[in-house]
Design an enzyme around this catalytic site. Structure first.
Site, PDB file in Angstrom:
ATOM      1  N   GLN A 135       4.426 -50.897 -15.032  1.00  0.00           N
ATOM      2  CA  GLN A 135       5.029 -50.731 -13.708  1.00  0.00           C
ATOM      3  C   GLN A 135       3.988 -50.267 -12.683  1.00  0.00           C
ATOM      4  OE1 GLN A 135       7.173 -47.057 -12.707  1.00  0.00           O
ATOM      5  NE2 GLN A 135       8.979 -48.308 -12.342  1.00  0.00           N
ATOM      6  N   GLU A 253      21.436 -45.689 -16.372  1.00  0.00           N
ATOM      7  CA  GLU A 253      20.294 -45.375 -17.241  1.00  0.00           C
ATOM      8  C   GLU A 253      19.702 -43.996 -16.907  1.00  0.00           C
ATOM      9  OE1 GLU A 253      18.857 -48.471 -14.216  1.00  0.00           O
ATOM     10  OE2 GLU A 253      20.585 -48.124 -15.470  1.00  0.00           O
ATOM     11  N   SER A 377      10.614 -36.577  -9.459  1.00  0.00           N
ATOM     12  CA  SER A 377      10.290 -35.199  -9.878  1.00  0.00           C
ATOM     13  C   SER A 377      11.524 -34.293  -9.749  1.00  0.00           C
ATOM     14  CB  SER A 377       9.154 -34.646  -9.019  1.00  0.00           C
ATOM     15  OG  SER A 377       9.652 -34.283  -7.751  1.00  0.00           O
ATOM     16  N   ASN A 378      11.482 -33.164 -10.428  1.00  0.00           N
ATOM     17  CA  ASN A 378      12.652 -32.277 -10.400  1.00  0.00           C
ATOM     18  C   ASN A 378      12.920 -31.725  -9.001  1.00  0.00           C
ATOM     19  OD1 ASN A 378      12.663 -32.857 -13.074  1.00  0.00           O
ATOM     20  ND2 ASN A 378      13.045 -30.753 -13.739  1.00  0.00           N
TER      21      ASN A 378
HETATM   22  C1  LIG Z   1       3.812 -39.427 -17.824  1.00  0.00           C
HETATM   23  C2  LIG Z   1       3.932 -40.165 -16.519  1.00  0.00           C
HETATM   24  C3  LIG Z   1       4.076 -41.531 -16.530  1.00  0.00           C
HETATM   25  C4  LIG Z   1       4.165 -42.245 -15.329  1.00  0.00           C
HETATM   26  N1  LIG Z   1       4.258 -43.616 -15.391  1.00  0.00           N
HETATM   27  C5  LIG Z   1       4.276 -44.321 -14.222  1.00  0.00           C
HETATM   28  C6  LIG Z   1       4.277 -45.756 -14.256  1.00  0.00           C
HETATM   29  O1  LIG Z   1       4.275 -46.382 -15.327  1.00  0.00           O
HETATM   30  N2  LIG Z   1       4.243 -46.421 -13.083  1.00  0.00           N
HETATM   31  C7  LIG Z   1       4.254 -45.778 -11.874  1.00  0.00           C
HETATM   32  O2  LIG Z   1       4.261 -46.462 -10.853  1.00  0.00           O
HETATM   33  N3  LIG Z   1       4.240 -44.421 -11.814  1.00  0.00           N
HETATM   34  C8  LIG Z   1       4.245 -43.684 -12.949  1.00  0.00           C
HETATM   35  N4  LIG Z   1       4.205 -42.300 -12.910  1.00  0.00           N
HETATM   36  C9  LIG Z   1       4.061 -41.651 -11.614  1.00  0.00           C
HETATM   37  C10 LIG Z   1       5.281 -40.865 -11.163  1.00  0.00           C
HETATM   38  O3  LIG Z   1       6.287 -41.732 -10.723  1.00  0.00           O
HETATM   39  C11 LIG Z   1       4.785 -39.934 -10.043  1.00  0.00           C
HETATM   40  O4  LIG Z   1       3.908 -38.998 -10.646  1.00  0.00           O
HETATM   41  C12 LIG Z   1       5.917 -39.220  -9.361  1.00  0.00           C
HETATM   42  O5  LIG Z   1       6.639 -40.116  -8.563  1.00  0.00           O
HETATM   43  C13 LIG Z   1       5.401 -38.066  -8.489  1.00  0.00           C
HETATM   44  O6  LIG Z   1       4.454 -38.553  -7.582  1.00  0.00           O
HETATM   45  P1  LIG Z   1       3.011 -37.861  -7.437  1.00  0.00           P
HETATM   46  O7  LIG Z   1       2.424 -37.678  -8.794  1.00  0.00           O
HETATM   47  O8  LIG Z   1       2.246 -38.646  -6.432  1.00  0.00           O
HETATM   48  O9  LIG Z   1       3.314 -36.405  -6.868  1.00  0.00           O
HETATM   49  P2  LIG Z   1       3.708 -36.036  -5.362  1.00  0.00           P
HETATM   50  O10 LIG Z   1       4.777 -36.967  -4.895  1.00  0.00           O
HETATM   51  O11 LIG Z   1       2.468 -35.948  -4.567  1.00  0.00           O
HETATM   52  O12 LIG Z   1       4.351 -34.623  -5.574  1.00  0.00           O
HETATM   53  C14 LIG Z   1       3.544 -33.444  -5.774  1.00  0.00           C
HETATM   54  C15 LIG Z   1       4.503 -32.262  -5.848  1.00  0.00           C
HETATM   55  O13 LIG Z   1       5.224 -32.124  -4.607  1.00  0.00           O
HETATM   56  C16 LIG Z   1       6.631 -32.173  -4.848  1.00  0.00           C
HETATM   57  N5  LIG Z   1       7.288 -32.904  -3.753  1.00  0.00           N
HETATM   58  C17 LIG Z   1       6.955 -34.126  -3.273  1.00  0.00           C
HETATM   59  N6  LIG Z   1       7.797 -34.480  -2.291  1.00  0.00           N
HETATM   60  C18 LIG Z   1       8.703 -33.467  -2.150  1.00  0.00           C
HETATM   61  C19 LIG Z   1       9.851 -33.259  -1.315  1.00  0.00           C
HETATM   62  N7  LIG Z   1      10.221 -34.177  -0.423  1.00  0.00           N
HETATM   63  N8  LIG Z   1      10.541 -32.119  -1.478  1.00  0.00           N
HETATM   64  C20 LIG Z   1      10.174 -31.179  -2.400  1.00  0.00           C
HETATM   65  N9  LIG Z   1       9.107 -31.323  -3.223  1.00  0.00           N
HETATM   66  C21 LIG Z   1       8.375 -32.454  -3.091  1.00  0.00           C
HETATM   67  C22 LIG Z   1       6.792 -32.917  -6.154  1.00  0.00           C
HETATM   68  O14 LIG Z   1       8.005 -32.587  -6.789  1.00  0.00           O
HETATM   69  C23 LIG Z   1       5.582 -32.429  -6.937  1.00  0.00           C
HETATM   70  O15 LIG Z   1       5.844 -31.173  -7.503  1.00  0.00           O
HETATM   71  C24 LIG Z   1       4.133 -41.557 -14.090  1.00  0.00           C
HETATM   72  C25 LIG Z   1       4.012 -40.161 -14.074  1.00  0.00           C
HETATM   73  C26 LIG Z   1       3.910 -39.467 -15.270  1.00  0.00           C
HETATM   74  C27 LIG Z   1       3.773 -37.967 -15.225  1.00  0.00           C
END
Ligand SMILES: Cc1cc2nc3c(=O)[nH]c(=O)nc-3n(C[C@H](O)[C@H](O)[C@H](O)COP(=O)(O)OP(=O)(O)OC[C@H]3O[C@@H](n4cnc5c(N)ncnc54)[C@H](O)[C@@H]3O)c2cc1C
Length: 394
Positions: A135, A253, A377-378
């Site tokens: 993905q 799901e 994220s949570n």
């Molecule tokens: C094991 C694993 C597998 C993954 N596999 C895939 C994959 O196959 N394909 C893919 O496309 N992605 C994948 N991901 C990515 C995942 O979808 C993102 O890590 C996730 O969407 C969070 O985005 P970020 O890491 O950029 O963090 P950010 O969005 O930058 O967030 C950083 C922190 O800020 C908080 N935050 C952000 N926005 C807000 C808000 N509006 N209000 C309050 N808090 C906020 C978040 O909760 C987090 O604690 C994977 C992630 C993990 C950990």
């Protein structure tokens, strides 16, 4: 088509959905017991393709690789509740998760939005494991705020030319294909101008760089696109419709990620460690241990009430977000208490001898970390609960 496909097509698929629920559950349970190979049970992390290919092929031959797909397309055609039963039995048996995004994501999207040619080419190959999908959504500066993505796909003759980068792409190193979101235009809202594309990972200009995680495993990757071409026939739906397509998959799901099964397993490991170390005589430990046990029992009861909703054929509301928060955080608390209870044993990776018992003290800690990040994220789930369930102001 190889022999495996012919085997499968020669035998007419039974109508599993017609079975009574309890009978279906027992049928699945018995078959898993007899057929699931030990090496795919309770793996420490995500399984790579070479580790589970034989299991995939066995499920495929049985006709059980795609529980949600329609029967005429090679799936089991199960109702949502029967899909929950299937997922629960796979989980109960400890069957590790395979590189299944083609089955859970690409298939349902193509069934709904794909052209006849896309369905005819990709669906059979996805079922057989010839096409393994990853993905490509998240980017270095677009995760929770996915609509900010900057990867572009520009029309050039019969192709789109892709430039940019995707990150955290699970098992990209194993994938033959990627489904991705890329910007084909710009609109007044950032969700506009995003398109849903399919891409062959062997396309020139595509580079996959595995990323090592805290446990020392490389489960996800960064993927770079330097003028990577994909035919325009690999556009799914209309140009600019990608956001709506990607969002359309959010459904029941979401229940799976809030299942109590993984916290229960982490708790069982904690129990094993506590017994080995004589921690049940420590009242401070017992207080925290009991609180965790009650939390997991409450989670199980709440999960069951959502499952009941699915069984009644009702759609799940935004309140299902609470399951994900609950399940992932209680699992992290179990893993943290395990580290405290493990004392010096928690300093070692892998299975260690804890006062005569073999225990992997760190494994639950590592495996529970990503749960609060992926799948929304949570913090994002809490925002949903605050806004859509509690009606709190923005
Ligand atoms: C094991 C694993 C597998 C993954 N596999 C895939 C994959 O196959 N394909 C893919 O496309 N992605 C994948 N991901 C990515 C995942 O979808 C993102 O890590 C996730 O969407 C969070 O985005 P970020 O890491 O950029 O963090 P950010 O969005 O930058 O967030 C950083 C922190 O800020 C908080 N935050 C952000 N926005 C807000 C808000 N509006 N209000 C309050 N808090 C906020 C978040 O909760 C987090 O604690 C994977 C992630 C993990 C950990």
């Amino acid at each position: 088509m190889d022999d495996m496909d012919l085997d499968r097509l020669d035998s007419p698929a039974p109508d599993w959905d017609a079975l009574q629920d309890d009978r279906f559950r027992l049928e699945v349970r018995d078959w898993l017991r007899a057929n699931c190979p030990p090496h795919v049970r309770f793996p420490a992390g995500r399984m790579h393709w070479h580790e589970c290919r034989d299991w995939w092929e066995r499920l495929y031959r049985k006709g059980w690789i795609a529980p949600a797909w329609p029967r005429e397309l090679g799936g089991m055609g199960l109702s949502p509740y029967k899909q929950v039963i299937m997922a629960e039995e796979l989980e109960r048996h400890g069957c590790g998760r395979m590189p299944d995004q083609g089955i859970t994501q690409v298939g349902p999207i193509l069934v709904r939005y794909g052209t006849p040619e896309q369905k005819a080419w990709y669906l059979p190959r996805t079922l057989s494991g010839e096409a393994i999908w990853c993905q490509g959504y998240s980017e270095p500066n677009a995760g929770s705020d996915l609509a900010s993505l900057q990867t572009t796909a520009t029309e050039d003759g019969d192709d789109y030319v892709i430039e940019g980068s995707k990150i955290w792409t699970t098992l990209a190193m194993d994938a033959t294909h990627m489904y991705l979101l890329a910007r084909t235009g710009r609109g007044t809202r950032k969700q506009e101008g995003i398109s849903f594309l399919l891409l062959d990972m062997r396309a020139p200009g595509l580079v996959v760089r595995p990323i090592r995680n805290i446990a020392g495993d490389a489960e996800f990757c960064q993927v770079f696109f330097d003028r990577v071409r994909t035919p325009r026939s690999n556009l799914v739906g209309a140009a600019g419709q990608g956001w709506a397509i990607a969002k359309s998959l959010l459904g029941f799901e979401r229940l799976g990620i809030g299942s109590p099964r993984r916290p229960q397993l982490a708790f069982a490991r904690l129990q094993q460690l506590a017994a080995a170390r004589g921690l049940f005589d420590d009242p401070v430990f017992m207080e925290r241990f009991t609180a965790l046990r009650l939390d997991i029992l409450d989670l199980s009861a709440t999960y069951e009430s959502f499952v009941e909703q699915v069984r009644r054929g009702e759609p799940l509301g935004p309140d299902v977000s609470l399951l994900k928060v609950w399940a992932t955080e209680v699992m992290q608390r179990c893993s943290e208490l395990m580290i405290e209870g493990g004392d010096e044993h928690a300093a070692f990776a892998g299975t260690v001898d804890v006062d005569g018992s073999p225990v992997n003290v760190l494994a639950p800690f590592y495996s529970s970390r990503p749960g609060t990040i992926y799948g929304g994220s949570n913090e994002i789930q809490r925002n949903i609960l605050a806004k859509a369930v509690l009606g709190l102001p923005q």
